[in-house]
Design a protein around this motif. Structure first.
Motif, PDB file in Angstrom:
ATOM      1  N   UNK A   1      22.528  35.694  16.781  1.00  0.00           N
ATOM      2  CA  UNK A   1      22.151  36.011  18.164  1.00  0.00           C
ATOM      3  C   UNK A   1      20.686  36.428  18.257  1.00  0.00           C
ATOM      4  N   UNK A   2      20.236  37.291  17.329  1.00  0.00           N
ATOM      5  CA  UNK A   2      18.864  37.780  17.377  1.00  0.00           C
ATOM      6  C   UNK A   2      17.839  36.682  17.192  1.00  0.00           C
ATOM      7  N   UNK A   3      18.029  35.885  16.160  1.00  0.00           N
ATOM      8  CA  UNK A   3      17.077  34.795  15.917  1.00  0.00           C
ATOM      9  C   UNK A   3      17.206  33.701  16.975  1.00  0.00           C
ATOM     10  N   UNK A   4      18.438  33.482  17.470  1.00  0.00           N
ATOM     11  CA  UNK A   4      18.604  32.536  18.570  1.00  0.00           C
ATOM     12  C   UNK A   4      17.887  33.004  19.818  1.00  0.00           C
ATOM     13  N   UNK A   5      17.915  34.318  20.063  1.00  0.00           N
ATOM     14  CA  UNK A   5      17.206  34.874  21.224  1.00  0.00           C
ATOM     15  C   UNK A   5      15.700  34.691  21.082  1.00  0.00           C
ATOM     16  N   UNK A   6      15.182  34.909  19.864  1.00  0.00           N
ATOM     17  CA  UNK A   6      13.754  34.707  19.629  1.00  0.00           C
ATOM     18  C   UNK A   6      13.365  33.260  19.907  1.00  0.00           C
ATOM     19  N   UNK A   7      14.159  32.315  19.391  1.00  0.00           N
ATOM     20  CA  UNK A   7      13.879  30.894  19.620  1.00  0.00           C
ATOM     21  C   UNK A   7      13.967  30.552  21.107  1.00  0.00           C
ATOM     22  N   UNK A   8      14.977  31.125  21.782  1.00  0.00           N
ATOM     23  CA  UNK A   8      15.128  30.867  23.210  1.00  0.00           C
ATOM     24  C   UNK A   8      13.957  31.395  24.012  1.00  0.00           C
ATOM     25  N   UNK A   9      13.507  32.623  23.710  1.00  0.00           N
ATOM     26  CA  UNK A   9      12.379  33.212  24.436  1.00  0.00           C
ATOM     27  C   UNK A   9      11.112  32.384  24.249  1.00  0.00           C
ATOM     28  N   UNK A  10      10.872  31.965  23.008  1.00  0.00           N
ATOM     29  CA  UNK A  10       9.655  31.195  22.732  1.00  0.00           C
ATOM     30  C   UNK A  10       9.681  29.853  23.444  1.00  0.00           C
ATOM     31  N   UNK A  11      10.848  29.234  23.527  1.00  0.00           N
ATOM     32  CA  UNK A  11      10.929  27.928  24.189  1.00  0.00           C
ATOM     33  C   UNK A  11      10.886  28.052  25.712  1.00  0.00           C
ATOM     34  N   UNK A  12      11.408  29.162  26.265  1.00  0.00           N
ATOM     35  CA  UNK A  12      11.497  29.311  27.722  1.00  0.00           C
ATOM     36  C   UNK A  12      10.236  29.888  28.351  1.00  0.00           C
ATOM     37  N   UNK A  13       9.524  30.728  27.629  1.00  0.00           N
ATOM     38  CA  UNK A  13       8.349  31.400  28.197  1.00  0.00           C
ATOM     39  C   UNK A  13       7.075  30.695  27.742  1.00  0.00           C
ATOM     40  N   UNK A  14       6.364  30.108  28.672  1.00  0.00           N
ATOM     41  CA  UNK A  14       5.162  29.346  28.333  1.00  0.00           C
ATOM     42  C   UNK A  14       4.056  30.232  27.765  1.00  0.00           C
ATOM     43  N   UNK A  15       4.092  31.548  28.057  1.00  0.00           N
ATOM     44  CA  UNK A  15       3.069  32.443  27.536  1.00  0.00           C
ATOM     45  C   UNK A  15       3.212  32.656  26.035  1.00  0.00           C
ATOM     46  N   UNK A  16       4.342  32.287  25.501  1.00  0.00           N
ATOM     47  CA  UNK A  16       4.562  32.405  24.059  1.00  0.00           C
ATOM     48  C   UNK A  16       4.328  31.089  23.331  1.00  0.00           C
ATOM     49  N   UNK A  17       3.818  30.101  24.043  1.00  0.00           N
ATOM     50  CA  UNK A  17       3.524  28.814  23.412  1.00  0.00           C
ATOM     51  C   UNK A  17       2.148  28.872  22.753  1.00  0.00           C
ATOM     52  N   UNK A  18       2.047  29.700  21.740  1.00  0.00           N
ATOM     53  CA  UNK A  18       0.806  29.901  20.987  1.00  0.00           C
ATOM     54  C   UNK A  18       1.104  29.725  19.502  1.00  0.00           C
ATOM     55  N   UNK A  19       0.057  29.548  18.677  1.00  0.00           N
ATOM     56  CA  UNK A  19       0.294  29.368  17.242  1.00  0.00           C
ATOM     57  C   UNK A  19       1.112  30.493  16.612  1.00  0.00           C
ATOM     58  N   UNK A  20       0.838  31.737  16.998  1.00  0.00           N
ATOM     59  CA  UNK A  20       1.550  32.870  16.406  1.00  0.00           C
ATOM     60  C   UNK A  20       3.056  32.738  16.611  1.00  0.00           C
ATOM     61  N   UNK A  21       3.475  32.383  17.812  1.00  0.00           N
ATOM     62  CA  UNK A  21       4.909  32.288  18.112  1.00  0.00           C
ATOM     63  C   UNK A  21       5.497  30.959  17.667  1.00  0.00           C
ATOM     64  N   UNK A  22       4.658  29.962  17.483  1.00  0.00           N
ATOM     65  CA  UNK A  22       5.112  28.721  16.867  1.00  0.00           C
ATOM     66  C   UNK A  22       5.549  28.994  15.431  1.00  0.00           C
TER      67      UNK A  22
END
Length: 313
Positions: A39-60
């Motif tokens: 659930x935790x890692x799935x949530x991280x993946x979901x947040x990164x894919x859903x929030x465009x502000x996290x579309x950066x190299x660090x979150x990639x």
């Protein structure tokens, strides 16, 4: 020797030699931890894919770390839970060799995570020490190339151990003091010369642990020097906060890995390493998303935006 080798029909996974009541309790507890990991890692993946502000190299890079953590847990925890329900369960020779290939996957994920942590430290180095050139240096082409290199090296290094293990003869039925057919645990039971295997294990440990860890230390020494040159206390705090989550994850990963491979040899080192590997494969993947959620303001803000409570707190 040939007759003895053909007599190998099964291995016995000793797992955790504990009282039945404790094993049932651990089965329930570890099942919950496994669910939290997914659930935790799935949530991280979901947040990164859903929030465009996290579309950066660090979150990639963080998204790939989450993928590795999920794969880590799925590779070992199900077998461990099965052993808790039926301890000392025999496993066929062919089945154990198949499971050893799962150990190959475990090594792949371990090496890949190790290298991803190096890449993430380099990303933080560029962001803090070369902020004006960050976009040019950490382009998407570069980021994808770095991730592909991490996965490729992980597969190649693990393949070497697997190729050297599979041809080895096993003379008699043996007990594996582990909760899954981990490659190094199976290697100890071979009745042939394993000198080359041991050399490769040592070389792999040095290349995967010492080299990357040294790179991370050097990166953060440069980062610390750059932060100390910042005049504003507020900007210093922000710079430190962008690195704190990664430092915690690095500490967890390398702390357990170093204890496993260079820890004290007295007492019962094999038992200690087995429980450390449990921590490494179950608790680390569960704690990583918590660390990035609790210590990273961008992830917390993204969670609020996704949940529609951005202005509630």
């Amino acid at each position: 020797m040939g007759d003895n080798m053909t007599s190998v029909t099964e291995f016995v996974l000793l797992g955790f030699p504990l009282d039945t009541t404790i094993q049932v309790f651990l089965f329930v507890l570890f099942s919950l931890f496994f669910a939290f990991t997914l659930l935790g890692n799935g949530a991280i993946l979901g947040l990164i894919s859903l929030d465009s502000r996290l579309h950066t190299p660090m979150y990639f890079f963080l998204s790939h770390l989450a993928i590795v953590d999920v794969a880590y847990a799925c590779n070992t925890v199900p077998q461990m839970l099965l052993n808790l329900l039926s301890p000392a369960k025999p496993i066929s020779f062919a089945g154990c060799m198949t499971a050893a290939k799962m150990g190959f996957l475990f090594l792949t994920f371990a090496v890949t995570e190790c290298l991803l942590l190096v890449v993430m430290s380099y990303d933080r180095y560029v962001a803090i020490c070369c902020p004006l050139r960050y976009s040019a240096i950490m382009s998407w082409r570069v980021c994808i190339t770095l991730v592909v290199i991490c996965w490729t090296i992980g597969v190649l290094l693990s393949s070497i151990h697997l190729v050297l293990l599979l041809p080895l003869p096993f003379c008699i039925s043996q007990k594996i003091n582990h909760f899954f057919c981990e490659i190094m645990a199976v290697l100890k039971l071979a009745c042939a010369d394993t000198h080359i295997n041991e050399i490769m294990v040592l070389a792999g440990a040095i290349s995967v642990l010492v080299g990357p860890f040294s790179s991370i230390v050097i990166s953060y020494m440069c980062i610390l020097c750059a932060i100390l040159r910042i005049q504003s206390g507020e900007n210093q705090r922000k710079a430190f906060s962008t690195c704190s989550s990664h430092l915690c994850v690095v500490g967890l990963f390398y702390g357990t890995a170093i204890i496993m491979y260079v820890g004290p040899r007295y007492g019962h080192p094999k038992e200690h390493k087995k429980y450390l590997l449990l921590f490494h494969s179950l608790f680390n993947p569960m704690l990583n998303p918590l660390i990035y959620t609790l210590r990273n303001s961008e992830v917390k803000n993204a969670l609020k935006r996704v949940l529609g409570i951005e202005g509630a707190l």
